[in-house]
Design an enzyme around this catalytic site. Structure first.
Site, PDB file in Angstrom:
ATOM      1  CD  GLU A 147      -3.140  -0.988   2.087  1.00 26.78           C
ATOM      2  OE1 GLU A 147      -3.211   0.028   2.811  1.00 26.78           O
ATOM      3  OE2 GLU A 147      -4.007  -1.875   2.059  1.00 26.78           O
TER       4      GLU A 147
ATOM      5  NE  ARG B 252      -2.567   2.884   3.685  1.00 26.35           N
ATOM      6  CZ  ARG B 252      -3.200   2.597   4.834  1.00 26.35           C
ATOM      7  NH1 ARG B 252      -2.857   3.216   5.952  1.00 26.35           N
ATOM      8  NH2 ARG B 252      -4.163   1.710   4.864  1.00 26.35           N
TER       9      ARG B 252
ATOM     10  CB  THR C  82      -1.323   1.218   8.581  1.00 24.82           C
ATOM     11  OG1 THR C  82      -2.240   2.275   8.906  1.00 24.82           O
ATOM     12  CG2 THR C  82      -1.783  -0.048   9.286  1.00 24.82           C
TER      13      THR C  82
ATOM     14  CG  ASN D  23     -14.379   4.507  12.299  1.00 22.23           C
ATOM     15  OD1 ASN D  23     -13.436   4.318  11.535  1.00 22.23           O
ATOM     16  ND2 ASN D  23     -14.661   3.689  13.295  1.00 22.23           N
TER      17      ASN D  23
ATOM     18  CG  ASP E 214     -15.651   1.925   9.148  1.00 21.14           C
ATOM     19  OD1 ASP E 214     -14.821   2.790   9.498  1.00 21.14           O
ATOM     20  OD2 ASP E 214     -15.319   0.781   8.808  1.00 21.14           O
TER      21      ASP E 214
ATOM     22  CG  ASN F 241     -11.019   4.011   2.415  1.00 22.74           C
ATOM     23  OD1 ASN F 241     -10.224   4.429   3.235  1.00 22.74           O
ATOM     24  ND2 ASN F 241     -11.843   3.002   2.683  1.00 22.74           N
ATOM     25  CD1 TRP F 242      -7.281   3.353   2.690  1.00 25.03           C
ATOM     26  CD2 TRP F 242      -5.437   3.922   1.559  1.00 25.03           C
ATOM     27  NE1 TRP F 242      -6.819   2.225   2.045  1.00 25.03           N
ATOM     28  CE2 TRP F 242      -5.682   2.551   1.348  1.00 25.03           C
ATOM     29  CE3 TRP F 242      -4.323   4.501   0.944  1.00 25.03           C
ATOM     30  CZ2 TRP F 242      -4.877   1.754   0.551  1.00 25.03           C
ATOM     31  CZ3 TRP F 242      -3.508   3.711   0.144  1.00 25.03           C
ATOM     32  CH2 TRP F 242      -3.791   2.344  -0.040  1.00 25.03           C
TER      33      TRP F 242
END
Lengths: 277, 547
Positions: free
Chosen positions: B94, B144, B188, B272, B315, B401-402
């Site tokens: 990732e 990451r 992460t 969240n 979430d 998302n990310w």
């Protein structure tokens, strides 16, 4: 098992007398017996030597299991599992069929080859050893211990963990005894006559990534090079056996073993391991 | 303890040598010659990305906009793979690679690699075993990327240690455990360098940890400040967290923030709240979850916050990159913050004070809110998780998302990947337990329902979408977007392909089958005057360039 002289021969490097080698071989033989190891030695040469070499230092078909830090760092139980089950898919067969007892004997002998396991009292003083490491002996110009020191050579924070005094001493006084490929000094001359010397961090038929002592990487195309010489020595000075007294060497050995044993960190294990595929 | 360029020790020196390739690498942000890593904190202030890509998002704005101009709409079809780096021990990678002076830094599971950026060959590899017994995201050993300062490289481990390594050798200089007291913490993210500090966050927002952003002295590893995202009893916002709930409220900080040096402010997204789907144990807005926090990087003091999803039950982490854009907005030059949020709206804020300026719904199916009011708060519907289950859109993988968005200064469009998806959410109150996730039940697809991804180009000045590209695929990709000054948008599509489209029209220019799932964001760099694109796919990292 006279490998030492064979590997280090013909370098034109000042070396220690053969008496050191004799002494070391003596130590190995002694350890071997202590490990109840004649059977282990026999099993090793019958089952492992063909791939890993007679002394476990690696051969055509398999890596060194006597000197690779990540193998030394494995527990006895892990070694027994690897040897018993093998590593399917990467060419390491399983030896479970020999039976648990024999697998344990082979592993015990492997420990002897690694210089691991001697619980004999280590002579010397760790405090004086530390002072030498960062001072007069200049080890810290290349090596790091617990985050302090140089970067060009392997970190030694956990190096001494479980090693015998003989093995550590040999690494200091005879640094070119068994040099891993990635640690060897490479000397190149470019087509326009410039010279560079350092360590080949990556190399193929076309390129050479040489790291010089100042830490800089030189990304070289082979077509731009007049010559490439792979020496068989490391950057480490090979005269510590004469430069330092016996007592000073004991101090350094004690320092590295004490540091390694005290260290809980994972540094050193698998560090600077080259991508081996 | 930074070792300078110390004098050579033994006879082993380069003789009369000045350096191959010196002077070739132009336009990079950092000092030093090719093959040398030396990143000053002032180098990181540059917002023009050329040869180097020295931080997770390239620069502090988070725009992922490269000024390299070799690859254009006219020649992009000639791109071809240059090299593949295979990492042995990661799951699906990732990370975004980072490049300084021809050296690329890349991470896998507790692994840091230094690569020759022109060949992909490994220069060094720092590894430590992955941690057993972690929960949720951390147990996937996701990482990451690194942060780089001086001659050092910083990395978070799966079990929330911050490592400082020597960039020249990968040797460990220090190692600090920065999250303890709850073993559901993990990490992460890539760290973020601001001035002389390394900033980190954690994962575990679905697992009952208490979020924070922490800053460490880059030289010594000493903690300088820590901002807790969940207030303790007595503090503002604490009424959402009765009893010990504040210890398990989530609000984690699992993506790097962005930074505005003029305002001396960092912008950091929070996740969240925990538990995800059961709001009964955390009444009220649940501050500071699902927020963008504006913090003082020197002290960690909160300047302002903006909450996208108060009292989130779905979430909808707000960890998407808060992108910093300076532009004319409603007739006046403004310092803006643009964020495409997981909750299905793309927001424009005034980043000097956190004031809400606009929000635009970007997914078609939306039923948790009817819209956003003038103050930036969602107008809620009755659709909330129940014991029987309620179908809610967007689903819990988020409307985005990310994976990185991108803002192009050339087209003035904001690009991001979206997911058109719904889930049936169920909730039941359950106690927090260390060693277990803390969702308080779950979310599942309704039988037969299929999700679809879209690549969107948003014209925030007009509040309109310039184009919207439907993606063919299984909707499981998690790949980001970047743009270039030549009018390209590069992204990982939903069919395991790395793709480049025309930034103005969205028309496809080139694509390459990487043959593996894409869960990473692309970047661009140059070595020896040659522009590359790189993206991680599966367990490989692949670089592309013109012939």
């Amino acid at each position: 098992m006279g490998v030492g002289s064979e590997r280090s021969g013909g370098l034109g490097v000042v070396r220690l007398g053969c008496w050191v080698v004799v002494l070391l071989l003596g130590a190995v033989a002694w350890g071997q017996e202590k490990a109840g190891g004649m059977e282990g030695a026999r099993l090793f040469s019958a089952n492992c030597a063909a791939c890993h070499g007679a002394d476990g230092h690696g051969g055509e078909r398999a890596p060194s299991i006597a000197t690779l830090r990540n193998v030394i760092a494995m527990s006895d139980a892990e070694l027994v599992t690897v040897v018993g089950k093998g590593l399917p898919g990467v060419g390491m067969p399983g030896f479970g069929y020999l039976g648990d007892e024999k697998v344990r004997q082979v592993v015990a002998y492997l420990r002897v080859l690694q210089g691991v396991g001697s619980t004999a009292q280590v002579k010397g003083d760790a405090g004086s050893g530390r002072a030498l490491f960062y001072g007069k002996a200049e080890c810290s110009k290349c090596h790091m211990v617990d985050g302090e020191g140089g970067f060009i050579a392997a970190g030694l924070s956990t190096y001494g963990k479980g090693l015998s005094a003989e093995a550590v001493r040999r690494a200091i006084v005879e640094p070119n005894y068994d040099v891993e490929r990635g640690s060897r000094v490479v000397e190149v001359e470019t087509s326009d006559g410039r010279r560079l010397s350092g360590m080949a961090r990556a190399e193929d038929n076309f390129t050479l990534d040489l790291q010089t002592e100042d830490g800089r990487y030189h990304f070289l195309a082979k077509t731009d090079l007049k010559s490439v010489r792979h020496t068989t020595h490391t950057m480490m000075p090979d005269d510590y056996g004469t430069r330092l007294s016996g007592g000073e060497l004991d101090d350094l050995v004690n320092f590295l073993i004490a540091t390694g044993s005290a260290s809980g960190s994972e540094e050193g294990v698998g560090k600077r391991k080259h991508h081996d595929q | 303890m930074r070792s300078g360029r110390w004098v050579s020790l033994i006879a082993l020196v380069l003789v009369g040598w000045l350096g191959v390739g010196a002077g070739l690498a132009q336009g990079g942000a950092s000092a030093g010659a090719r093959g040398e890593v030396e990143v000053r904190s002032s180098d990181l202030l540059s917002t023009v990305l050329r040869d180097d890509w020295p931080s997770y998002n390239g620069d502090y704005t988070g725009r992922r906009y490269s000024s390299l101009d070799q690859v254009t709409p006219a020649n992009a079809h000639e791109l071809r793979a240059q090299w593949i780096f295979h990492s042995r021990n990661a799951g699906v990678l990732e990370a975004t690679p980072e490049v300084v002076n021809g050296i690329m830094f890349f991470t896998g599971s507790n692994d840091v690699y230094a690569l020759d950026a022109a060949t992909g060959k490994v220069l060094w590899h720092h590894e430590r075993p992955v941690t057993e017994g972690l929960v949720d995201d951390a147990s996937g050993h996701i990482n990451r990327g690194v942060a780089i300062l001086g001659t050092r490289v910083y990395m978070e481990t799966d079990n929330a240690h911050l490592l400082c390594l020597d960039a020249r050798s990968g040797m460990l200089i220090w190692d600090v455990l920065y999250a303890s007291g709850n073993r559901n913490y993990g990490a992460t993210s890539a760290p973020l360098i601001v001035k002389d500090k390394v900033l980190v966050g954690t994962s575990g927002g679905d697992d009952g940890v208490r979020g924070f952003v922490a800053a460490f002295d880059a030289a010594t590893g000493k903690e300088v400040w820590r901002f807790w995202t969940i207030p303790v009893p007595g503090e503002a916002g604490s009424s959402s967290w009765p009893g010990e709930m504040y210890l398990h409220g989530g609000g984690t900080t699992w993506m790097p923030g962005t930074y505005d040096p003029q305002l001396n402010t960092i912008f950091w997204g929070t996740s969240n709240p925990s538990p995800d789907f059961d709001g009964s144990v955390r009444p009220g807005d649940d501050l500071y979850t699902d927020c963008v926090l504006a913090l003082d990087p020197d002290t960690g003091k909160l300047k302002w916050h903006f909450q996208f999803t108060p009292h989130d039950l779905y979430d909808y982490d707000a960890t998407e990159t808060p992108v910093l854009v300076d532009a004319i907005y409603e007739g006046a030059p403004r310092k803006l913050l643009i964020e495409a949020n997981r909750n299905g709206f793309v927001y424009v804020l005034d980043r000097t004070n956190g004031k809400f300026l606009s929000a635009k719904q970007f997914v078609v199916e939306m039923n948790w809110a009817k819209g956003i009011d003038g103050a930036g708060r969602p107008i809620r519907t009755e659709n909330i998780p129940t014991t029987e289950g309620t179908r809610v859109c967007p689903g819990y993988a988020g409307a985005t998302n990310w994976y990185s968005p991108s803002y192009s200064e050339q087209t003035r469009l904001f690009y991001f990947m979206t997911l058109e998806d719904c889930h049936v959410y169920t909730a039941k109150t359950a106690p927090f337990e260390e060693g277990k996730e803390y969702y308080s039940t779950g979310a599942a697809h309704k039988r037969g329902e299929k999700a679809t991804k879209y690549l969107l180009a948003y014209d925030f000045a007009k509040g309109q979408f310039a184009w919207r590209n439907e993606q063919v695929g299984d909707s499981h990709s998690f790949a980001g977007v970047m743009s270039t000054a030549t009018g390209l948008v590069a992204f990982g599509d939903d069919a395991e392909e790395f793709e480049i489209v025309n930034a103005t029209t969205g028309k496809a220019l080139w694509h390459f089958n990487v043959g593996q799932p894409l869960h990473a964001s692309p970047m661009s760099y140059a070595v020896n005057g040659k522009q590359y694109f790189a993206i991680a796919a599966g367990s490989d990292l692949i670089a592309f360039a013109l012939p």
